[in-house]
Design an enzyme around this catalytic site. Structure first.
Site, PDB file in Angstrom:
ATOM      1  N   CYS A   2       0.871  -1.167   0.000  1.00 13.11           N
ATOM      2  CA  CYS A   2       0.000   0.000   0.000  1.00 13.11           C
ATOM      3  C   CYS A   2       0.909   1.219   0.000  1.00 13.11           C
ATOM      4  O   CYS A   2       2.122   1.093   0.107  1.00 13.11           O
ATOM      5  CB  CYS A   2      -0.849   0.052   1.254  1.00 13.11           C
ATOM      6  SG  CYS A   2      -1.825  -1.428   1.528  1.00 13.11           S
ATOM      7  N   ARG A  28       1.204   1.978  -6.034  1.00 15.18           N
ATOM      8  CA  ARG A  28       1.445   0.981  -4.983  1.00 15.18           C
ATOM      9  C   ARG A  28       0.162   0.247  -4.562  1.00 15.18           C
ATOM     10  O   ARG A  28       0.213  -0.694  -3.781  1.00 15.18           O
ATOM     11  CB  ARG A  28       2.049   1.663  -3.744  1.00 15.18           C
ATOM     12  CG  ARG A  28       3.372   2.316  -3.983  1.00 15.18           C
ATOM     13  CD  ARG A  28       3.865   2.982  -2.718  1.00 15.18           C
ATOM     14  NE  ARG A  28       4.124   2.019  -1.673  1.00 15.18           N
ATOM     15  CZ  ARG A  28       5.293   1.423  -1.462  1.00 15.18           C
ATOM     16  NH1 ARG A  28       6.315   1.723  -2.218  1.00 15.18           N
ATOM     17  NH2 ARG A  28       5.440   0.544  -0.494  1.00 15.18           N
ATOM     18  N   TRP A  75      -3.848  -1.622  -1.193  1.00 16.05           N
ATOM     19  CA  TRP A  75      -3.831  -2.856  -1.992  1.00 16.05           C
ATOM     20  C   TRP A  75      -4.167  -3.936  -0.991  1.00 16.05           C
ATOM     21  O   TRP A  75      -3.341  -4.344  -0.182  1.00 16.05           O
ATOM     22  CB  TRP A  75      -2.444  -3.062  -2.600  1.00 16.05           C
ATOM     23  CG  TRP A  75      -2.340  -4.277  -3.462  1.00 16.05           C
ATOM     24  CD1 TRP A  75      -1.827  -5.494  -3.097  1.00 16.05           C
ATOM     25  CD2 TRP A  75      -2.732  -4.402  -4.818  1.00 16.05           C
ATOM     26  NE1 TRP A  75      -1.871  -6.353  -4.162  1.00 16.05           N
ATOM     27  CE2 TRP A  75      -2.427  -5.720  -5.226  1.00 16.05           C
ATOM     28  CE3 TRP A  75      -3.322  -3.532  -5.741  1.00 16.05           C
ATOM     29  CZ2 TRP A  75      -2.685  -6.176  -6.521  1.00 16.05           C
ATOM     30  CZ3 TRP A  75      -3.573  -4.002  -7.017  1.00 16.05           C
ATOM     31  CH2 TRP A  75      -3.262  -5.296  -7.399  1.00 16.05           C
ATOM     32  N   ASN A 101       1.192   0.234   5.981  1.00 14.32           N
ATOM     33  CA  ASN A 101       1.570  -0.587   4.834  1.00 14.32           C
ATOM     34  C   ASN A 101       2.332  -1.781   5.370  1.00 14.32           C
ATOM     35  O   ASN A 101       3.357  -1.601   6.029  1.00 14.32           O
ATOM     36  CB  ASN A 101       2.449   0.225   3.878  1.00 14.32           C
ATOM     37  CG  ASN A 101       3.128  -0.646   2.841  1.00 14.32           C
ATOM     38  OD1 ASN A 101       2.572  -1.657   2.418  1.00 14.32           O
ATOM     39  ND2 ASN A 101       4.322  -0.249   2.428  1.00 14.32           N
ATOM     40  N   GLY A 102       1.833  -2.985   5.099  1.00 15.11           N
ATOM     41  CA  GLY A 102       2.526  -4.183   5.566  1.00 15.11           C
ATOM     42  C   GLY A 102       1.534  -5.243   5.981  1.00 15.11           C
ATOM     43  O   GLY A 102       0.320  -5.108   5.739  1.00 15.11           O
ATOM     44  N   GLU A 479      10.124 -20.561 -18.206  1.00 13.90           N
ATOM     45  CA  GLU A 479       9.877 -19.180 -17.770  1.00 13.90           C
ATOM     46  C   GLU A 479      10.997 -18.248 -18.263  1.00 13.90           C
ATOM     47  O   GLU A 479      10.730 -17.103 -18.650  1.00 13.90           O
ATOM     48  CB  GLU A 479       9.725 -19.130 -16.240  1.00 13.90           C
ATOM     49  CG  GLU A 479       9.539 -17.752 -15.645  1.00 13.90           C
ATOM     50  CD  GLU A 479       8.330 -16.972 -16.164  1.00 13.90           C
ATOM     51  OE1 GLU A 479       7.488 -17.519 -16.890  1.00 13.90           O
ATOM     52  OE2 GLU A 479       8.252 -15.767 -15.862  1.00 13.90           O
ATOM     53  N   LYS A 483      10.244 -15.022 -20.619  1.00 13.02           N
ATOM     54  CA  LYS A 483      10.673 -13.649 -20.274  1.00 13.02           C
ATOM     55  C   LYS A 483      11.526 -13.058 -21.392  1.00 13.02           C
ATOM     56  O   LYS A 483      11.286 -11.949 -21.851  1.00 13.02           O
ATOM     57  CB  LYS A 483      11.511 -13.620 -18.987  1.00 13.02           C
ATOM     58  CG  LYS A 483      10.851 -13.685 -17.646  1.00 13.02           C
ATOM     59  CD  LYS A 483       9.902 -12.605 -17.292  1.00 13.02           C
ATOM     60  CE  LYS A 483       8.538 -12.824 -17.862  1.00 13.02           C
ATOM     61  NZ  LYS A 483       7.547 -13.490 -17.094  1.00 13.02           N
ATOM     62  N   GLU A 486       9.442 -12.568 -24.726  1.00 14.08           N
ATOM     63  CA  GLU A 486       8.377 -11.553 -24.757  1.00 14.08           C
ATOM     64  C   GLU A 486       8.931 -10.129 -24.664  1.00 14.08           C
ATOM     65  O   GLU A 486       8.276  -9.185 -25.082  1.00 14.08           O
ATOM     66  CB  GLU A 486       7.298 -11.811 -23.700  1.00 14.08           C
ATOM     67  CG  GLU A 486       7.691 -11.543 -22.277  1.00 14.08           C
ATOM     68  CD  GLU A 486       6.555 -11.790 -21.283  1.00 14.08           C
ATOM     69  OE1 GLU A 486       5.382 -11.665 -21.643  1.00 14.08           O
ATOM     70  OE2 GLU A 486       6.861 -12.122 -20.121  1.00 14.08           O
ATOM     71  N   HIS A 502      15.538 -35.537 -28.996  1.00 11.87           N
ATOM     72  CA  HIS A 502      14.498 -36.185 -29.802  1.00 11.87           C
ATOM     73  C   HIS A 502      13.977 -35.280 -30.918  1.00 11.87           C
ATOM     74  O   HIS A 502      12.842 -35.428 -31.356  1.00 11.87           O
ATOM     75  CB  HIS A 502      13.342 -36.639 -28.913  1.00 11.87           C
ATOM     76  CG  HIS A 502      13.743 -37.694 -27.928  1.00 11.87           C
ATOM     77  ND1 HIS A 502      14.006 -39.001 -28.278  1.00 11.87           N
ATOM     78  CD2 HIS A 502      13.987 -37.620 -26.594  1.00 11.87           C
ATOM     79  CE1 HIS A 502      14.364 -39.692 -27.212  1.00 11.87           C
ATOM     80  NE2 HIS A 502      14.365 -38.866 -26.163  1.00 11.87           N
ATOM     81  N   LYS A 601      -1.263  -6.504 -19.764  1.00  9.02           N
ATOM     82  CA  LYS A 601      -1.011  -7.055 -18.427  1.00  9.02           C
ATOM     83  C   LYS A 601      -2.027  -8.147 -18.093  1.00  9.02           C
ATOM     84  O   LYS A 601      -1.704  -9.146 -17.488  1.00  9.02           O
ATOM     85  CB  LYS A 601      -1.054  -5.930 -17.386  1.00  9.02           C
ATOM     86  CG  LYS A 601      -0.656  -6.369 -15.993  1.00  9.02           C
ATOM     87  CD  LYS A 601       0.820  -6.720 -15.923  1.00  9.02           C
ATOM     88  CE  LYS A 601       1.220  -7.339 -14.598  1.00  9.02           C
ATOM     89  NZ  LYS A 601       2.483  -8.081 -14.701  1.00  9.02           N
TER      90      LYS A 601
HETATM   91  O1  M6R Z   1      -2.794 -12.580 -14.636  1.00 10.87           O
HETATM   92  P1  M6R Z   1      -2.349 -13.934 -15.034  1.00 10.87           P
HETATM   93  O2  M6R Z   1      -1.341 -14.532 -14.126  1.00 10.87           O
HETATM   94  O3  M6R Z   1      -3.501 -14.879 -15.226  1.00 10.87           O
HETATM   95  O4  M6R Z   1      -1.660 -13.748 -16.452  1.00 10.87           O
HETATM   96  C1  M6R Z   1      -1.246 -14.846 -17.196  1.00 10.87           C
HETATM   97  C2  M6R Z   1      -0.427 -14.418 -18.390  1.00 10.87           C
HETATM   98  O5  M6R Z   1      -1.160 -13.608 -19.253  1.00 10.87           O
HETATM   99  C3  M6R Z   1       0.858 -13.680 -17.968  1.00 10.87           C
HETATM  100  O6  M6R Z   1       1.612 -14.451 -17.089  1.00 10.87           O
HETATM  101  C4  M6R Z   1       1.698 -13.375 -19.228  1.00 10.87           C
HETATM  102  O7  M6R Z   1       2.191 -14.557 -19.772  1.00 10.87           O
HETATM  103  C5  M6R Z   1       2.827 -12.390 -18.931  1.00 10.87           C
HETATM  104  N1  M6R Z   1       3.112 -11.693 -20.136  1.00 10.87           N
HETATM  105  C6  M6R Z   1       4.078 -13.063 -18.478  1.00 10.87           C
HETATM  106  O8  M6R Z   1       5.147 -12.208 -18.304  1.00 10.87           O
END
Ligand code: M6R
Length: 606
Positions: A2, A28, A75, A101-102, A479, A483, A486, A502, A601
């Site tokens: 927060c 925040r 938050w 906050n915490g 992952e 990262k 993307e 394979h 997002k």
């Molecule tokens: O909000 P969510 O965790 O459900 O989102 C899932 C994906 O859309 C999200 O993780 C996406 O792959 C991001 N771009 C990863 O960095």
């Protein structure tokens, strides 16, 4: 996470200053907000659920007289976003106000004690115990500073608090443990806030409080004492030359980098998640005949890690499934004995929610892990756990990934205890390692940052790359690939290392970059074989392995050694250099890592 702020000024009103500081802190948290001032010996409060501007248009936050006040943007972690749960919180007499906050670990026991002494609680927050405790000390004649000091000594957990009291309208008392807090020094006015963003408009002279510090702030003085000893301490005044934009990002050039470096604290918060929620989820998981972990993107990669943890530590088979494939693949076989653990940072991903709707219709039990209280997932799920990671602004998931892994680890631990299929020694060992993770991540950030920044200059020129890992590190490879791809837009491949022979190995030619995730665990001896296969075909080998692993280092063209941890927790540590690689490679290629093209997002379409 927060945002808190406070201001005391010699002459005039603080409402406009508090309002603008709240706007600066909105990143925040933004599910509810509130302001409290003292005017003519009375405490005035305006607060509500919603975004700051919405609340302002309903309540007019500028219409609050008084030369002293505190404010909060929330938050939610304990208690839904609502008017009563919004801060500031008041004591029974309505003369003391606190913003926080915490996360308090011992609020339930404190609340029970306070209720037994006839305090009336209005909210479902952990914060409210603070103000009732202060009230008790004031009632027995302590001054505000002393009352806050005694109170903080009773708190366990993380906090940054700011307190005002109508009986002493010349001071704001603040204290911190783990959550950040800074004092801003201006002419005839002092401010306090969670971060510099809230102050920089008014002053660049700041004092950063340290963990265990408490301060009494008036319009022209401040005094800092240590909470444990009560002894005054000096902290240096820093003159910042930050722009407002830099201040919002905590001095980092991008939110993503800030969020990467926030991870040690975020992981500490995850360790504070209340046991009762974890126990509830554990009950459901243990009851399922079929258990699925479903999610999209990064959250799906977390599900893979979770399935290894549940299987190895608790002997529970849980199948990770990409949400968009769940109905096609398993829709016809699920039913009343099925338990679905859905992971979604936003709690709003359409692929996840559609699968859950379908599963609900088939009477399956739905439970969730999410970062957003009040999200659709929290409404659909029978029970859920909140990650407590705070808002993530960068589109790429970083801190919310590692905090998901912590929640899964906490669940695995509880499941292991409940199912009793592994030895007590193994359980205790895992628990000890789990507690040390925030510190290991801190160390990993330190070790990785410079070498990865350097490596990114080379990586920015790659036209493709490979990420390989075995066992739980396969999830780390996935992952890492997600990262890097993307954010840098470099087409990349991730595979279980053992599977690479394979088919995918045919893409290897002289100098092709292959990244191995190589912790010193039970998969290492097989992974070495996979490294040899790639080397033999001319691949350039980049290994992230265990500190001191000379054999893997010798086999590598580039090697980064990380601190050793429990093999089931290694993804939390090993993903860190790859988050940094994704960030710096994106910068090297001239892109904006906070806003990668074509992505949102929260993906709310199918
Ligand atoms: O909000 P969510 O965790 O459900 O989102 C899932 C994906 O859309 C999200 O993780 C996406 O792959 C991001 N771009 C990863 O960095």
């Amino acid at each position: 996470m927060c945002g808190i702020s406070g201001c005391i000024i010699k002459r005039g009103n603080v409402a406009n200053i508090l309002y603008s500081s709240l706007k600066r802190l909105e990143y925040r948290g933004y599910d509810s907000a509130g302001v409290s001032t003292i005017y003519q010996g009375q405490l005035l409060v305006k607060k509500d659920a919603g975004k700051i501007d919405e609340i302002h248009s309903r309540l007019n936050l500028l219409d609050l007289p008084g030369n002293i006040g505190i404010a909060h943007t929330r938050w939610a972690t304990h208690g839904a976003p609502s008017q009563v749960n919004a801060h500031p919180h008041l004591d029974c007499t309505g003369s003391i106000a606190v913003v926080h906050n915490g996360v308090l670990e011992n609020f339930l026991e404190l609340k029970q004690e306070l209720e037994a002494r006839k305090h009336t609680f209005r909210s479902k927050t952990d914060t409210e115990v603070i103000v009732h405790l202060i009230e008790e000390y004031i009632k027995i004649g302590k001054k505000l500073t002393e009352a806050v000091l005694e109170t903080t000594r009773k708190l366990r957990g993380s906090y940054a608090i700011a307190v005002i009291y109508a009986g002493e309208p010349d001071k704001i008392v603040v204290a911190r443990n783990e959550s950040p807090l800074v004092i801003g020094l201006a002419k005839d006015m002092n401010l306090v806030a969670s971060d510099v963003a809230a102050l920089i408009e008014y002053t660049n002279r700041v004092v950063f409080l340290e963990n265990g510090d408490m301060a009494t702030v008036t319009a022209d003085t401040f005094q800092i004492i240590r909470i444990d000893t009560g002894i005054p301490v000096e902290r240096k005044i820093t003159e910042l030359n930050w722009t407002l934009e830099m201040a919002t990002k905590g001095g980092y050039p991008h939110f993503m980098l800030k969020e990467i470096f926030d991870q040690p604290n975020v992981l500490r918060e995850a360790l504070r998640i209340q046991e009762k929620y974890l126990d509830l989820l554990t009950e459901f998981l243990d009851r399922g005949r079929d258990v699925f972990l479903i999610a999209s993107g990064t959250s799906y990669n977390a599900c893979i890690v979770g399935s290894y943890m549940f299987s190895k530590l608790a002997r529970l088979s849980a199948y990770p499934v990409v949400a968009s494939e769940f109905i096609e693949n398993y829709g016809s076989s699920i039913g009343v004995d099925t338990v679905i653990l859905a992971l979604s940072q936003s709690g709003e991903t359409a692929d996840v929610l559609t699968s859950l709707d379908y599963a609900r219709y088939r009477a399956a039990t739905i439970i969730g892990i999410t970062n957003v209280l009040g999200s659709t997932l929290t409404r659909i799920a029978r029970a859920y756990v909140l990650q407590n990671a705070g808002p993530e602004i960068g589109v790429a998931a970083t801190k919310t990934f590692t905090s998901q892994l912590m929640v899964l680890a906490l669940l695995a631990l509880r499941l292991a205890r409940k199912r009793g299929k592994v030895s007590q020694y193994e359980i205790d060992e895992f628990q000890d390692e789990l507690r040390s993770i925030p510190q290991l991540v801190e160390k990993t950030l330190e070790i990785s940052n410079e070498p990865i920044k350097k490596l990114s200059r080379e990586a920015a020129r790659f036209s493709s790359m490979f990420f390989l890992g075995r066992g739980i590190s396969y999830a780390t490879a996935l992952e890492a690939r997600l990262k890097v791809m993307e954010l840098s837009y470099i087409p990349s491949i991730a595979y279980p290392a053992g599977e690479s022979k394979h088919g995918p190995i045919s893409v290897i030619e002289e100098g092709y970059p292959v990244f191995f995730i190589a912790p010193n665990d039970e998969t290492r001896k097989y992974l070495i074989g996979n490294i040899m296969e790639m080397k033999a075909r001319g691949a350039r080998i980049y290994c992230v392995g265990s500190e001191g692993d000379e054999e893997v280092k010798q086999l590598s063209d580039w090697f980064l050694g990380l601190p050793t941890t429990h093999s089931l927790l290694s993804p939390v540590v090993y993903i860190i250099p790859f988050q940094l690689l994704a960030y710096y490679t994106s910068i090297e290629r001239g892109y904006d890592p906070d806003k990668p093209r074509n992505l949102a997002k929260s993906v709310t379409v199918l």
